[in-house]
Design a protein around this motif. Structure first.
Motif, PDB file in Angstrom:
ATOM      1  N   ILE A   6       0.865  -1.173   0.000  1.00  0.00           N
ATOM      2  CA  ILE A   6       0.000   0.000   0.000  1.00  0.00           C
ATOM      3  C   ILE A   6       0.909   1.231   0.000  1.00  0.00           C
ATOM      4  N   VAL A   7       0.597   2.163  -0.888  1.00  0.00           N
ATOM      5  CA  VAL A   7       1.367   3.394  -1.014  1.00  0.00           C
ATOM      6  C   VAL A   7       0.442   4.562  -0.683  1.00  0.00           C
ATOM      7  N   LEU A   8       0.862   5.411   0.255  1.00  0.00           N
ATOM      8  CA  LEU A   8       0.113   6.624   0.573  1.00  0.00           C
ATOM      9  C   LEU A   8       0.921   7.816   0.092  1.00  0.00           C
ATOM     10  N   HIS A   9       0.368   8.550  -0.854  1.00  0.00           N
ATOM     11  CA  HIS A   9       1.029   9.722  -1.412  1.00  0.00           C
ATOM     12  C   HIS A   9       0.634  10.950  -0.595  1.00  0.00           C
ATOM     13  N   GLU A  10       1.564  11.441   0.201  1.00  0.00           N
ATOM     14  CA  GLU A  10       1.395  12.642   1.016  1.00  0.00           C
ATOM     15  C   GLU A  10       0.170  12.605   1.930  1.00  0.00           C
ATOM     16  N   PRO A  11       0.023  11.554   2.747  1.00  0.00           N
ATOM     17  CA  PRO A  11      -1.129  11.490   3.657  1.00  0.00           C
ATOM     18  C   PRO A  11      -1.096  12.652   4.648  1.00  0.00           C
ATOM     19  N   GLU A  12      -2.296  13.110   5.043  1.00  0.00           N
ATOM     20  CA  GLU A  12      -2.401  14.297   5.886  1.00  0.00           C
ATOM     21  C   GLU A  12      -2.906  14.032   7.301  1.00  0.00           C
ATOM     22  N   ILE A  13      -3.670  12.965   7.499  1.00  0.00           N
ATOM     23  CA  ILE A  13      -4.345  12.733   8.773  1.00  0.00           C
ATOM     24  C   ILE A  13      -3.721  11.536   9.486  1.00  0.00           C
ATOM     25  N   PRO A  14      -3.113  11.773  10.650  1.00  0.00           N
ATOM     26  CA  PRO A  14      -2.403  10.677  11.322  1.00  0.00           C
ATOM     27  C   PRO A  14      -3.288   9.489  11.680  1.00  0.00           C
ATOM     28  N   ALA A  15      -4.529   9.726  12.076  1.00  0.00           N
ATOM     29  CA  ALA A  15      -5.396   8.604  12.453  1.00  0.00           C
ATOM     30  C   ALA A  15      -5.654   7.685  11.266  1.00  0.00           C
ATOM     31  N   ASN A  16      -5.826   8.249  10.071  1.00  0.00           N
ATOM     32  CA  ASN A  16      -6.014   7.408   8.887  1.00  0.00           C
ATOM     33  C   ASN A  16      -4.783   6.543   8.644  1.00  0.00           C
ATOM     34  N   LEU A  33       5.163   5.300   2.514  1.00  0.00           N
ATOM     35  CA  LEU A  33       4.692   6.658   2.757  1.00  0.00           C
ATOM     36  C   LEU A  33       5.544   7.640   1.969  1.00  0.00           C
ATOM     37  N   ILE A  34       4.898   8.392   1.085  1.00  0.00           N
ATOM     38  CA  ILE A  34       5.601   9.384   0.273  1.00  0.00           C
ATOM     39  C   ILE A  34       5.407  10.755   0.905  1.00  0.00           C
ATOM     40  N   GLU A  35       6.500  11.397   1.254  1.00  0.00           N
ATOM     41  CA  GLU A  35       6.478  12.717   1.880  1.00  0.00           C
ATOM     42  C   GLU A  35       6.192  13.803   0.850  1.00  0.00           C
ATOM     43  N   PRO A  36       5.755  14.981   1.329  1.00  0.00           N
ATOM     44  CA  PRO A  36       5.643  15.357   2.725  1.00  0.00           C
ATOM     45  C   PRO A  36       4.405  14.749   3.382  1.00  0.00           C
ATOM     46  N   LEU A  37       4.556  14.406   4.657  1.00  0.00           N
ATOM     47  CA  LEU A  37       3.446  13.896   5.455  1.00  0.00           C
ATOM     48  C   LEU A  37       2.822  15.077   6.203  1.00  0.00           C
ATOM     49  N   GLY A  38       1.547  14.993   6.475  1.00  0.00           N
ATOM     50  CA  GLY A  38       0.866  16.051   7.198  1.00  0.00           C
ATOM     51  C   GLY A  38       0.997  15.900   8.706  1.00  0.00           C
ATOM     52  N   PHE A  39       1.944  15.102   9.165  1.00  0.00           N
ATOM     53  CA  PHE A  39       2.109  14.800  10.582  1.00  0.00           C
ATOM     54  C   PHE A  39       3.488  14.194  10.779  1.00  0.00           C
ATOM     55  N   SER A  40       3.868  14.036  12.031  1.00  0.00           N
ATOM     56  CA  SER A  40       5.123  13.380  12.379  1.00  0.00           C
ATOM     57  C   SER A  40       4.848  11.893  12.627  1.00  0.00           C
ATOM     58  N   LEU A  41       5.780  11.046  12.260  1.00  0.00           N
ATOM     59  CA  LEU A  41       5.606   9.610  12.502  1.00  0.00           C
ATOM     60  C   LEU A  41       5.634   9.275  13.993  1.00  0.00           C
ATOM     61  N   SER A  42       6.037  10.220  14.819  1.00  0.00           N
ATOM     62  CA  SER A  42       6.026   9.986  16.264  1.00  0.00           C
ATOM     63  C   SER A  42       4.747  10.526  16.912  1.00  0.00           C
ATOM     64  N   GLU A  43       3.841  11.054  16.112  1.00  0.00           N
ATOM     65  CA  GLU A  43       2.630  11.682  16.625  1.00  0.00           C
ATOM     66  C   GLU A  43       1.739  10.699  17.380  1.00  0.00           C
ATOM     67  N   LYS A  44       1.178  11.172  18.484  1.00  0.00           N
ATOM     68  CA  LYS A  44       0.356  10.344  19.365  1.00  0.00           C
ATOM     69  C   LYS A  44      -0.866   9.768  18.642  1.00  0.00           C
ATOM     70  N   ALA A  45      -1.533  10.560  17.798  1.00  0.00           N
ATOM     71  CA  ALA A  45      -2.734  10.094  17.092  1.00  0.00           C
ATOM     72  C   ALA A  45      -2.412   8.935  16.146  1.00  0.00           C
ATOM     73  N   LEU A  46      -1.237   8.977  15.547  1.00  0.00           N
ATOM     74  CA  LEU A  46      -0.808   7.899  14.658  1.00  0.00           C
ATOM     75  C   LEU A  46      -0.638   6.611  15.456  1.00  0.00           C
ATOM     76  N   LYS A  47       0.052   6.699  16.572  1.00  0.00           N
ATOM     77  CA  LYS A  47       0.286   5.526  17.416  1.00  0.00           C
ATOM     78  C   LYS A  47      -1.020   5.006  18.014  1.00  0.00           C
ATOM     79  N   ARG A  48      -1.911   5.912  18.397  1.00  0.00           N
ATOM     80  CA  ARG A  48      -3.181   5.498  18.990  1.00  0.00           C
ATOM     81  C   ARG A  48      -4.005   4.699  17.979  1.00  0.00           C
ATOM     82  N   ALA A  49      -4.090   5.191  16.755  1.00  0.00           N
ATOM     83  CA  ALA A  49      -4.872   4.492  15.740  1.00  0.00           C
ATOM     84  C   ALA A  49      -4.218   3.165  15.360  1.00  0.00           C
ATOM     85  N   GLY A  50      -2.883   3.136  15.294  1.00  0.00           N
ATOM     86  CA  GLY A  50      -2.175   1.906  14.959  1.00  0.00           C
ATOM     87  C   GLY A  50      -2.032   0.977  16.140  1.00  0.00           C
ATOM     88  N   MET A  51      -2.391   1.465  17.314  1.00  0.00           N
ATOM     89  CA  MET A  51      -2.313   0.737  18.578  1.00  0.00           C
ATOM     90  C   MET A  51      -0.918   0.169  18.768  1.00  0.00           C
TER      91      MET A  51
END
Length: 167
Positions: A6-16, A33-51
């Motif tokens: 799966i390739v995400l081109h410049e994703p913006e929402i960490p929860a997605n 993941l193709i940058e620029p990303l709309g968030f940091s890979l260390s962002e809490k929302a990203l980790k919460r959604a990915g558990m």
């Protein structure tokens, strides 16, 4: 063994992206993941959604589209877009293909889509609905690709515990 991508081109929402990462772990799928990303890979929302699955994710980041192409030469790519001519279920997903999705606000850039019109696929919708949620779209198309590859390497049966069919 099928190893889809799966390739995400410049994703913006960490929860997605977190939800998509969890889906990738559950299916043995690589995430790109193709940058620029709309968030940091260390962002809490990203980790919460990915558990707690994020640590098990096979994920690669790229500085831009050209970097992705250089590092994945000859990749068979399908482009999921509302502008696609073909329905996703009509595509023949090869075991090692890449399925690309664009950013939530704008999708995949048209200059990329115009170069690959026959590989553009869409999820049917009614009326003037602009699009589905990105993580839902990934799940729909990815599971069709997995189905076409006979759910290779996936557990196909579950067990009910503490339940008797005679009860």
């Amino acid at each position: 063994m099928a190893k889809l991508n799966i390739v995400l081109h410049e994703p913006e929402i960490p929860a997605n992206t977190g939800n998509i990462g969890r889906t990738c772990v559950a299916t043995g799928t690589r995430l790109h993941l193709i940058e620029p990303l709309g968030f940091s890979l260390s962002e809490k929302a990203l980790k919460r959604a990915g558990m707690d699955y994020w640590k098990d994710l096979d994920v690669t980041t790229y500085v831009d589209w050209e970097d992705f192409l250089e590092r994945n030469p000859g990749a068979k790519i399908y482009y999921a877009t509302t502008k696609g001519r073909h329905v996703y279920s009509d595509a023949h997903f090869e075991p090692d293909c890449y399925i690309m999705f664009g950013k939530e606000s704008a999708g995949i850039p048209e200059e990329i889509l115009k170069e690959h019109p026959d590989e553009c696929i869409r999820i049917p919708m009614i009326g003037e609905t602009r699009s589905l949620n990105l993580s839902n779209s990934v799940a729909i198309v990815l599971y069709e690709a997995l189905r076409q590859n006979n759910f290779d390497h996936m557990r196909l049966e579950g067990e009910l515990h503490h339940l008797s069919w005679d009860d």
